[in-house]
Each structure stands twice: as structure tokens, then as C-alpha cells.
Design an enzyme around this catalytic site. Structure first.
Site, PDB file in Angstrom:
ATOM      1  N   SER A 101       1.058  -1.260   0.059  1.00 56.77           N
ATOM      2  CA  SER A 101       0.247  -0.017  -0.083  1.00 56.77           C
ATOM      3  C   SER A 101       0.510   1.570  -0.358  1.00 56.77           C
ATOM      4  O   SER A 101       1.977   1.021   0.165  1.00 56.77           O
ATOM      5  CB  SER A 101      -0.747   0.436   1.353  1.00 56.77           C
ATOM      6  OG  SER A 101      -0.190   0.148   2.813  1.00 56.77           O
TER       7      SER A 101
ATOM      8  N   SER B 251       0.870   3.798   2.339  1.00 56.20           N
ATOM      9  CA  SER B 251       0.969   4.708   3.479  1.00 56.20           C
ATOM     10  C   SER B 251       2.472   4.615   3.475  1.00 56.20           C
ATOM     11  O   SER B 251       1.726   5.904   5.000  1.00 56.20           O
ATOM     12  CB  SER B 251       0.426   3.180   4.019  1.00 56.20           C
ATOM     13  OG  SER B 251       1.327   2.321   4.898  1.00 56.20           O
TER      14      SER B 251
ATOM     15  N   LYS C 167       5.177   0.736   9.920  1.00 59.99           N
ATOM     16  CA  LYS C 167       5.209   2.405   9.813  1.00 59.99           C
ATOM     17  C   LYS C 167       6.543   2.519  10.685  1.00 59.99           C
ATOM     18  O   LYS C 167       7.313   1.526  10.595  1.00 59.99           O
ATOM     19  CB  LYS C 167       4.383   2.189  10.692  1.00 59.99           C
ATOM     20  CG  LYS C 167       2.808   1.645  10.319  1.00 59.99           C
ATOM     21  CD  LYS C 167       2.301   2.383   9.266  1.00 59.99           C
ATOM     22  CE  LYS C 167       0.886   1.826   8.680  1.00 59.99           C
ATOM     23  NZ  LYS C 167       0.426   2.173   7.784  1.00 59.99           N
TER      24      LYS C 167
ATOM     25  N   SER D 157      -2.950   6.056   6.297  1.00 58.19           N
ATOM     26  CA  SER D 157      -2.455   5.562   6.710  1.00 58.19           C
ATOM     27  C   SER D 157      -3.229   5.070   8.339  1.00 58.19           C
ATOM     28  O   SER D 157      -3.680   5.676   8.569  1.00 58.19           O
ATOM     29  CB  SER D 157      -1.327   6.413   7.760  1.00 58.19           C
ATOM     30  OG  SER D 157      -0.241   4.934   8.961  1.00 58.19           O
TER      31      SER D 157
END
Length: 298
Positions: free
Chosen positions: A88, A90, A145, A246
Site C-alpha cells: 500500500s 501508507s 510504519k 495511513s
């Protein structure tokens, strides 16, 4: 899925390793003794007959052949480096869809590959690290992250989309330094995103902001509408670099230390998947390679 693959890899390694050991210590010696006995009874045999008597069964031959390879893969994947694909956007602009990254598995402790029990402590995450972890609400899924809040920190995220951090023991909240505001090449829902340099660590990194999108403060966890989080001991507050696209600690909570998989350290290959709407190629087939993205992360 990752845990299932790890379990299968461990089982295959154990089974082939057992066969390899028995072949080296027991079965191989028995076949050689059988050849010697036949030679003694017949006053010698030719090489073809000897080879046939000493021949390994197919399942032993295959196990002995693949065991070193499987064992190497198990050690490499479980304790040193593991490849991951970015699914993705994010973490844009740091990581793009189609990036394949290497994760340093030993960065935050050496763990067994199935139950993830820590065997040896090797280090802790630092603010600004890009980490892969087991998604707390659904641990069979891997997330990636950036570490923003350390244990004991108070983290605030303002309506101006600025991060402010108050480390444990300090009296004031220090805004994270932002600089070099430019319009990025990335567009979401027809809106050009703004790119900024963020200084969470000495090296710094880039983030993206959608200037027209309001943050969903009402969806914050654990207190809807409250933009302040106190990070518990042994846990971390993480955010995506693409701040308005996100699902991170703002919306589902903190990352326990036990969920950490490793530190993302490099992009080893990056594929493009851009094609026209009328393309007949399946969506999973790459349309190009982004060689300029291969290298270390920060």
C-alpha cells in the site's frame, strides 16, 4: 500466512535434517557394509553392481540434497534478513507500492521463528526507525510504519498535522521539525500532496500531507476526539509517512515490543505496475523496474 510459512519451513527443516543425520550416521554405513559383505561373498563385484547396492532411496537422496538449502533459508529468514513486499501507499514517499524491502530480523532481538519467543536481546527501536511488526488487532498480518513515540512519551498530533513529542520526565512538548515544503509528484483523489522533510531522528525523512483533508480525530483510539497519546512502557506509537492515508497508532493503538518483526533497512528491487485501463495483462505482472529506488532506507 507468514507464521504458517515459518511453521512449514521449520517442519521441513527438522524432517530433512533428521533424514540427513540418519543417512550420515546409520543408513549410509549400513549400505556400505552391505556392499562389503557382497564383495566378500562373491570375491569382488563390478562398479555398476556396487553402485546399485549402495544407491540411496529417492526420498533419502532428495532430503539429503535439500536439507542444507532449507536450513540456510530458515536461518537467513528467521534470524538475519527477511524480504517483504510493500502492498500500500501508507509509507509514501519513503516506500512505494511495488517496493521489495529487506528487514533486519535481529535488530530488535533474536526470536524463534514460530512462537516468536525472544531468545536473545540485541537492541530496541529508536525514534525514526521504519519497523515491520505484527498488526496488534490481527497479528497474522504484517504492517510497516515509522516509530514516532517511544515508551513513556506523550505524543500530540495537531489540527495543523504537526507532531509534538514530550519525552518522559520532560515538562514541555517539543514540535518535530518540518522543513522544505514542496508540492510532490504524488496525487491522491485528484489532489497534489505536499511533501515535507521531517526530523524525527538525526538523518530525517520525508512525509506527505494532503492539504485539503481533515484528520479523522473522532476515529482516534483509545479516546475518540482526543489527539494526545501517552505511550505505555514496552510499547511504541507508530505512524505512516503518508499521514492522511495511513491506518496507524492514531486509529488502532500502540505496538507492543513482542509484535516487532524487524527494522526495514533496504529496497532490493522495485517494480512498477502502471498500465492503461484497457491492458490485457494481469494486475500482478510488473510493467517496469525502478532501478533508481534500489538501496538503503532512512
Amino acid at each position: 500466512m507468514a507464521n504458517t510459512f515459518s511453521l512449514i519451513l521449520v517442519i521441513v527443516t527438522l524432517v530433512t535434517g533428521l533424514v540427513w543425520t540418519l543417512e550420515k550416521l546409520v543408513w549410509g554405513k549400513k549400505r556400505q557394509q552391505k556392499v562389503a559383505d557382497v564383495e566378500a561373498q562373491t570375491n569382488g563385484i563390478d562398479d555398476a553392481v556396487a553402485a546399485k547396492v549402495a544407491q540411496q532411496p529417492w526420498w533419502i537422496e532428495n532430503s539429503v540434497s535439500i536439507f542444507p538449502v532449507i536450513a540456510f533459508v530458515l536461518v537467513l529468514r528467521s534470524f538475519i534478513f527477511e524480504p517483504f513486499q510493500i502492498p500500500s501507499g501508507s509509507m509514501m514517499p519513503t516506500l512505494l507500492v511495488g517496493d521489495f524491502i529487506l528487514v533486519e530480523k535481529y535488530a530488535y532481538g533474536i526470536k524463534d521463528p514460530v512462537w516468536r519467543t525472544q531468545l536473545v536481546e540485541t537492541g530496541k527501536p529508536e525514534r525514526g526507525d521504519t519497523v515491520v511488526f505484527k498488526y496488534p488487532p490481527q497479528p497474522n498480518i504484517d504492517y510497516i510504519k515509522r516509530v514516532v513515540g517511544m515508551p513513556g512519551d506523550t505524543v500530540r498530533y495537531s489540527s495543523d498535522k504537526e507532531v509534538c513529542i514530550q519525552p518522559k520526565g520532560e515538562r514541555s512538548c517539543t514540535p518535530v521539525k518540518l522543513s522544505n515544503v514542496v508540492e510532490s509528484e504524488f496525487i491522491q483523489n485528484g489532489i497534489p500532496l505536499v511533501q515535507l522533510d521531517e526530523q524525527l531522528s538525526e538523518q530525517g525523512h520525508q512525509i506527505l500531507i494532503n492539504p485539503l483533508r481533515r484528520d479523522r480525530v473522532e476515529a482516534y483510539q483509545p479516546r475518540g476526539g482526543v489527539n494526545e497519546w501517552i505511550v505505555p512502557q514496552g510499547q511504541y506509537f507508530v505512524m505512516g509517512d503518508n499521514r492522511d492515508n495511513s491506518a496507524d497508532s492514531r486509529y488502532w493503538g500502540f505496538v507492543p515490543e513482542a509484535n516487532l518483526v524487524g527494522k526495514a533497512v533496504a529496497i532490493w528491487i522495485s517494480f512498477e505496475f502502471e498500465r492503461s485501463a484497457d491492458s490485457v495483462l494481469p494486475a500482478w505482472i510488473p510493467t517496469g523496474v525502478r532501478f533508481n529506488r534500489i538501496g538503503g532506507l532512512h
